[in-house]
Design a protein around this motif. Structure first.
Motif, mmCIF file in Angstrom:
data_model
loop_
_atom_site.group_PDB
_atom_site.id
_atom_site.type_symbol
_atom_site.label_atom_id
_atom_site.label_comp_id
_atom_site.label_asym_id
_atom_site.label_seq_id
_atom_site.Cartn_x
_atom_site.Cartn_y
_atom_site.Cartn_z
ATOM 1 N N LEU A 1 0.909 -1.234 0.015
ATOM 2 C CA LEU A 1 0.067 0.034 -0.008
ATOM 3 C C LEU A 1 0.767 1.425 -0.033
ATOM 4 O O LEU A 1 2.122 1.326 0.569
ATOM 5 N N ARG A 2 0.210 2.335 -0.566
ATOM 6 C CA ARG A 2 0.533 3.721 -0.355
ATOM 7 C C ARG A 2 -0.187 4.503 0.604
ATOM 8 O O ARG A 2 -1.562 4.559 -0.104
ATOM 9 N N HIS B 1 -12.874 -4.561 -0.635
ATOM 10 C CA HIS B 1 -11.343 -5.016 -0.232
ATOM 11 C C HIS B 1 -11.111 -5.564 1.109
ATOM 12 O O HIS B 1 -10.095 -5.804 1.605
ATOM 13 N N TRP B 2 -12.089 -5.813 1.811
ATOM 14 C CA TRP B 2 -12.393 -6.520 3.085
ATOM 15 C C TRP B 2 -11.693 -8.119 2.953
ATOM 16 O O TRP B 2 -11.845 -8.497 1.934
ATOM 17 N N GLY B 3 -11.135 -8.411 4.247
ATOM 18 C CA GLY B 3 -10.577 -9.813 4.142
ATOM 19 C C GLY B 3 -9.397 -10.009 3.576
ATOM 20 O O GLY B 3 -8.734 -11.108 3.455
ATOM 21 N N HIS B 4 -8.578 -9.016 3.245
ATOM 22 C CA HIS B 4 -7.116 -8.983 2.730
ATOM 23 C C HIS B 4 -5.861 -8.602 3.498
ATOM 24 O O HIS B 4 -4.990 -8.508 2.921
ATOM 25 N N ALA C 1 -2.461 -0.891 6.770
ATOM 26 C CA ALA C 1 -2.363 0.548 6.583
ATOM 27 C C ALA C 1 -2.295 1.358 7.979
ATOM 28 O O ALA C 1 -1.557 2.000 8.465
ATOM 29 N N VAL C 2 -3.087 0.759 9.145
ATOM 30 C CA VAL C 2 -2.931 1.278 10.302
ATOM 31 C C VAL C 2 -1.858 0.840 11.023
ATOM 32 O O VAL C 2 -1.175 1.701 11.942
ATOM 33 N N GLY C 3 -1.215 -0.356 10.676
ATOM 34 C CA GLY C 3 0.115 -0.340 11.249
ATOM 35 C C GLY C 3 1.065 0.360 10.814
ATOM 36 O O GLY C 3 1.975 0.962 11.622
ATOM 37 N N ARG C 4 1.005 0.757 9.788
ATOM 38 C CA ARG C 4 2.040 1.949 9.080
ATOM 39 C C ARG C 4 1.905 3.186 9.622
ATOM 40 O O ARG C 4 2.699 3.831 10.194
ATOM 41 N N LEU C 5 0.381 3.653 10.038
ATOM 42 C CA LEU C 5 0.311 4.665 10.574
ATOM 43 C C LEU C 5 0.339 4.913 12.043
ATOM 44 O O LEU C 5 1.086 5.805 12.563
#
Length: 190
Positions: free
Chosen positions: A16-17, A108-111, A117-121
């Motif tokens: 992701l970006r 895009h749920w379930g992937h 994304a939240v981990g990067r934030l």
């Protein structure tokens, strides 16, 4: 916090970006927030008009200029189309804390995109912004969101009875918190 910056920095993950959103992202924002399952536990009802997404983007830019809310869109690196949002709000430099929010397009749920994304934030908040505490409140029926937070090390700190009136019903909230010394970077943060 991000003094002098005219936009948010782009944050990368393996898939992701997390990036600044522009007018070109309004259709994706509308698609995201017009789905009733996405907004089921959100702070507003599903969008019915594109103008609502336009207003949201305007507010995102306005609140960033005030440094009161940092809202990234996140997109898959392969096509750069926004599939979700991640937000740091209630930013307090004095207390070194912020509230965390996120939404992911139903398609895009379930992937594992939300956790990535939240981990990067979370990593950005604790390292670049030098926050000491991140917190989130979640409807206790939103099991997917609870799993994201718990998987990142957030701890349940309280239960807020009948905190919200949304979508015609009174909703409870569970408060989660994570402190910088408790945080353990994971593979989603790389």
């Amino acid at each position: 916090m991000l003094t002098g910056a005219s936009s948010l920095p782009t944050l990368e993950t393996p898939r992701l970006r997390l990036r600044w959103m522009t007018e070109a992202d309004i259709p994706a924002l509308f698609e995201l927030f017009s789905h009733p399952e996405v907004t089921r536990y959100w702070s507003w009802s599903a969008y019915t008009e594109r103008a609502q997404a336009e207003k949201l983007l305007g507010n995102i830019h306005k609140y960033f200029a005030e440094r009161s809310l940092f809202n990234w869109g996140f997109a898959r690196r392969e096509d750069d189309r926004i599939i979700g949002t991640c937000t740091l709000s209630d930013l307090s430099g004095q207390h070194r804390r912020a509230s965390l929010g996120y939404a992911l397009n139903r398609a895009h749920w379930g992937h594992g995109y939300g956790r990535e994304a939240v981990g990067r934030l979370v990593e950005f908040g604790f390292t670049s912004l030098e926050l000491h505490r991140l917190e989130a409140d979640v409807d206790p029926r939103n099991t997917s969101s609870l799993q994201v937070l718990e998987g990142l090390g957030f701890q349940r700190e309280g239960y807020q009875r009948e905190r919200y009136f949304l979508n015609g019903e009174i909703q409870d909230a569970v408060l989660y918190g994570l402190l910088r010394p408790e945080w353990r970077p994971g593979p989603a943060s790389s």
